[in-house]
Scaffold this motif. Structure first.
Motif, PDB file in Angstrom:
ATOM      1  N   PHE A 124      -7.802 -90.440  76.865  1.00  0.00           N
ATOM      2  CA  PHE A 124      -8.756 -90.526  75.762  1.00  0.00           C
ATOM      3  C   PHE A 124     -10.062 -91.181  76.188  1.00  0.00           C
ATOM      4  O   PHE A 124     -11.144 -90.704  75.847  1.00  0.00           O
ATOM      5  N   VAL A 125      -9.978 -92.290  76.911  1.00  0.00           N
ATOM      6  CA  VAL A 125     -11.207 -92.958  77.351  1.00  0.00           C
ATOM      7  C   VAL A 125     -12.070 -91.996  78.161  1.00  0.00           C
ATOM      8  O   VAL A 125     -13.289 -91.901  77.960  1.00  0.00           O
ATOM      9  N   SER A 126     -11.436 -91.256  79.064  1.00  0.00           N
ATOM     10  CA  SER A 126     -12.168 -90.292  79.896  1.00  0.00           C
ATOM     11  C   SER A 126     -12.765 -89.173  79.053  1.00  0.00           C
ATOM     12  O   SER A 126     -13.937 -88.814  79.212  1.00  0.00           O
ATOM     13  N   LEU A 127     -11.962 -88.613  78.157  1.00  0.00           N
ATOM     14  CA  LEU A 127     -12.433 -87.529  77.297  1.00  0.00           C
ATOM     15  C   LEU A 127     -13.594 -87.986  76.424  1.00  0.00           C
ATOM     16  O   LEU A 127     -14.623 -87.302  76.329  1.00  0.00           O
ATOM     17  N   CYS A 128     -13.433 -89.126  75.779  1.00  0.00           N
ATOM     18  CA  CYS A 128     -14.456 -89.630  74.870  1.00  0.00           C
ATOM     19  C   CYS A 128     -15.775 -89.862  75.591  1.00  0.00           C
ATOM     20  O   CYS A 128     -16.850 -89.489  75.091  1.00  0.00           O
ATOM     21  N   GLU A 129     -15.716 -90.446  76.774  1.00  0.00           N
ATOM     22  CA  GLU A 129     -16.948 -90.728  77.515  1.00  0.00           C
ATOM     23  C   GLU A 129     -17.619 -89.444  77.982  1.00  0.00           C
ATOM     24  O   GLU A 129     -18.852 -89.362  78.028  1.00  0.00           O
ATOM     25  N   ASN A 130     -16.825 -88.445  78.312  1.00  0.00           N
ATOM     26  CA  ASN A 130     -17.404 -87.180  78.768  1.00  0.00           C
ATOM     27  C   ASN A 130     -18.101 -86.458  77.615  1.00  0.00           C
ATOM     28  O   ASN A 130     -19.231 -85.994  77.754  1.00  0.00           O
ATOM     29  N   VAL A 131     -17.427 -86.358  76.471  1.00  0.00           N
ATOM     30  CA  VAL A 131     -18.040 -85.636  75.346  1.00  0.00           C
ATOM     31  C   VAL A 131     -19.248 -86.393  74.809  1.00  0.00           C
ATOM     32  O   VAL A 131     -20.226 -85.775  74.352  1.00  0.00           O
ATOM     33  N   MET A 132     -19.235 -87.722  74.876  1.00  0.00           N
ATOM     34  CA  MET A 132     -20.416 -88.484  74.475  1.00  0.00           C
ATOM     35  C   MET A 132     -21.583 -88.216  75.416  1.00  0.00           C
ATOM     36  O   MET A 132     -22.730 -88.073  74.972  1.00  0.00           O
ATOM     37  N   ALA A 133     -21.299 -88.155  76.717  1.00  0.00           N
ATOM     38  CA  ALA A 133     -22.352 -87.873  77.691  1.00  0.00           C
ATOM     39  C   ALA A 133     -22.968 -86.498  77.452  1.00  0.00           C
ATOM     40  O   ALA A 133     -24.191 -86.329  77.502  1.00  0.00           O
ATOM     41  N   VAL A 134     -22.118 -85.514  77.175  1.00  0.00           N
ATOM     42  CA  VAL A 134     -22.616 -84.167  76.879  1.00  0.00           C
ATOM     43  C   VAL A 134     -23.461 -84.187  75.613  1.00  0.00           C
ATOM     44  O   VAL A 134     -24.532 -83.560  75.548  1.00  0.00           O
ATOM     45  N   ALA A 135     -23.008 -84.913  74.597  1.00  0.00           N
ATOM     46  CA  ALA A 135     -23.762 -85.003  73.350  1.00  0.00           C
ATOM     47  C   ALA A 135     -25.129 -85.628  73.571  1.00  0.00           C
ATOM     48  O   ALA A 135     -26.145 -85.140  73.048  1.00  0.00           O
ATOM     49  N   VAL A 136     -25.185 -86.703  74.351  1.00  0.00           N
ATOM     50  CA  VAL A 136     -26.461 -87.368  74.638  1.00  0.00           C
ATOM     51  C   VAL A 136     -27.392 -86.432  75.406  1.00  0.00           C
ATOM     52  O   VAL A 136     -28.592 -86.355  75.122  1.00  0.00           O
ATOM     53  N   ALA A 137     -26.839 -85.705  76.375  1.00  0.00           N
ATOM     54  CA  ALA A 137     -27.651 -84.777  77.170  1.00  0.00           C
ATOM     55  C   ALA A 137     -28.208 -83.649  76.313  1.00  0.00           C
ATOM     56  O   ALA A 137     -29.404 -83.325  76.377  1.00  0.00           O
ATOM     57  N   VAL A 138     -27.362 -83.036  75.498  1.00  0.00           N
ATOM     58  CA  VAL A 138     -27.798 -81.922  74.650  1.00  0.00           C
ATOM     59  C   VAL A 138     -28.819 -82.400  73.621  1.00  0.00           C
ATOM     60  O   VAL A 138     -29.844 -81.737  73.390  1.00  0.00           O
ATOM     61  N   CYS A 139     -28.559 -83.552  72.995  1.00  0.00           N
ATOM     62  CA  CYS A 139     -29.493 -84.094  72.026  1.00  0.00           C
ATOM     63  C   CYS A 139     -30.836 -84.422  72.674  1.00  0.00           C
ATOM     64  O   CYS A 139     -31.894 -84.229  72.048  1.00  0.00           O
ATOM     65  N   GLY A 140     -30.797 -84.894  73.914  1.00  0.00           N
ATOM     66  CA  GLY A 140     -32.036 -85.192  74.618  1.00  0.00           C
ATOM     67  C   GLY A 140     -32.871 -83.937  74.828  1.00  0.00           C
ATOM     68  O   GLY A 140     -34.106 -83.960  74.704  1.00  0.00           O
ATOM     69  N   LEU A 141     -32.213 -82.829  75.131  1.00  0.00           N
ATOM     70  CA  LEU A 141     -32.932 -81.555  75.330  1.00  0.00           C
ATOM     71  C   LEU A 141     -33.506 -81.044  74.014  1.00  0.00           C
ATOM     72  O   LEU A 141     -34.567 -80.402  74.003  1.00  0.00           O
ATOM     73  N   ILE A 142     -32.832 -81.316  72.910  1.00  0.00           N
ATOM     74  CA  ILE A 142     -33.279 -80.800  71.611  1.00  0.00           C
ATOM     75  C   ILE A 142     -34.331 -81.690  70.966  1.00  0.00           C
ATOM     76  O   ILE A 142     -35.357 -81.196  70.461  1.00  0.00           O
ATOM     77  N   PHE A 143     -34.112 -83.013  70.995  1.00  0.00           N
ATOM     78  CA  PHE A 143     -34.941 -83.912  70.204  1.00  0.00           C
ATOM     79  C   PHE A 143     -36.020 -84.634  70.986  1.00  0.00           C
ATOM     80  O   PHE A 143     -36.897 -85.256  70.394  1.00  0.00           O
ATOM     81  N   MET A 144     -35.959 -84.594  72.341  1.00  0.00           N
ATOM     82  CA  MET A 144     -36.927 -85.401  73.108  1.00  0.00           C
ATOM     83  C   MET A 144     -37.871 -84.492  73.899  1.00  0.00           C
ATOM     84  O   MET A 144     -37.594 -83.353  74.161  1.00  0.00           O
TER      85      MET A 144
END
Length: 255
Positions: free
Chosen positions: A235-255
């Motif tokens: 879970f720790v690994s999964l959660c950190e990976n999906v959060m990283a993907v979310a931050v990356a995708v959001c950065g491409l969209i909103f920044m």
């Protein structure tokens, strides 16, 4: 002094950070999970420091990404990824529950664990390669603490796959109510801080983290009848990976 020993135990179990060694007593184990998220804080601070160092030295993007994804491994010694790999072997065995639980205990690794680890690191590295703002780094940095808060909550609240094992021992030795309240407060604090750092990116990343938390409960209950030490690392690994993907995708969209 009463909290110093649980602090040292948490860092001794879940990280490679040197701490004073002593004989562990059951009363010393009661609150160690409260300090589990603090290891995530250390990782987050190291990520932020590395990002600033990269800007100052002009380090290339490949080196920046590889070191960034190596930092959690250096701090934890791969503790959580070990559980991730064992869980991947069990998930992909398509056997009955008891056989899957046996696979979790097997110290050998299978082809699926290696393949899924490779896929994991490729996705993780691709996400980190898209971090171009210090706000993204701080959001994911606090996320390391959030993932561990949620993992600790699962330990004291989710059903255990078996009554024996390291996770069952930690859960039984913990002051469950006090630890649960402390971890919930920490999770709320970290989630709020992520949203304060960047509203849009923070909200989406927090939502993704909690979705992975509920998926973890559903998947573990379905496959194993509950959680254990390996699934906690998963879970720790999964959660950190999906959060990283979310931050990356959001950065491409909103920044």
């Amino acid at each position: 002094m009463k909290l110093w020993k649980p602090f040292c135990i948490a860092f001794s179990i879940y990280s490679k950070i040197p701490v004073p060694q002593f004989a562990w007593k059951e009363e010393d184990m009661r609150y160690h999970l409260c300090f589990f998220p603090w290891i995530g804080i250390v990782i987050g601070l190291l990520e932020a420091l590395w990002f600033r160092l990269v800007e100052w030295l002009g380090v290339g993007s490949l080196c920046q990404t590889l070191v960034a994804i190596a930092l959690p491994l250096l701090v934890t010694g791969g503790f959580h990824l070990d559980g991730f790999m064992d869980t991947m072997d069990a998930f992909h065995s398509y056997q009955e529950k008891e056989k899957k639980l046996e696979i979790l205990k097997d110290p050998h690794i299978g082809a699926f664990s290696v393949l899924m680890l490779l896929l994991y690191e490729l996705i993780y590295g691709a996400a980190f390669a898209e971090f171009h703002s210090i706000r993204q780094i701080w959001v994911i940095g606090v996320g390391f603490a959030l993932s561990r808060s949620l993992s600790g909550i699962a330990v004291v609240r989710f059903p255990a796959a078996k009554k024996e094992g390291m996770l069952a021992y930690f859960a039984d030795s913990a002051q469950k109510r006090n630890v649960f309240v402390t971890l919930v407060l920490q999770a709320v604090l970290y989630a709020g801080f992520m949203i304060w750092i960047d509203g849009k990116i923070g909200v989406i990343t927090v939502v993704v983290a909690f979705l992975s938390f509920f998926y973890y409960y559903w998947k573990s209950k379905k496959e194993f009848g509950g959680i254990n030490g390996d699934t906690a690392g998963y879970f720790v690994s999964l959660c950190e990976n999906v959060m990283a993907v979310a931050v990356a995708v959001c950065g491409l969209i909103f920044m």
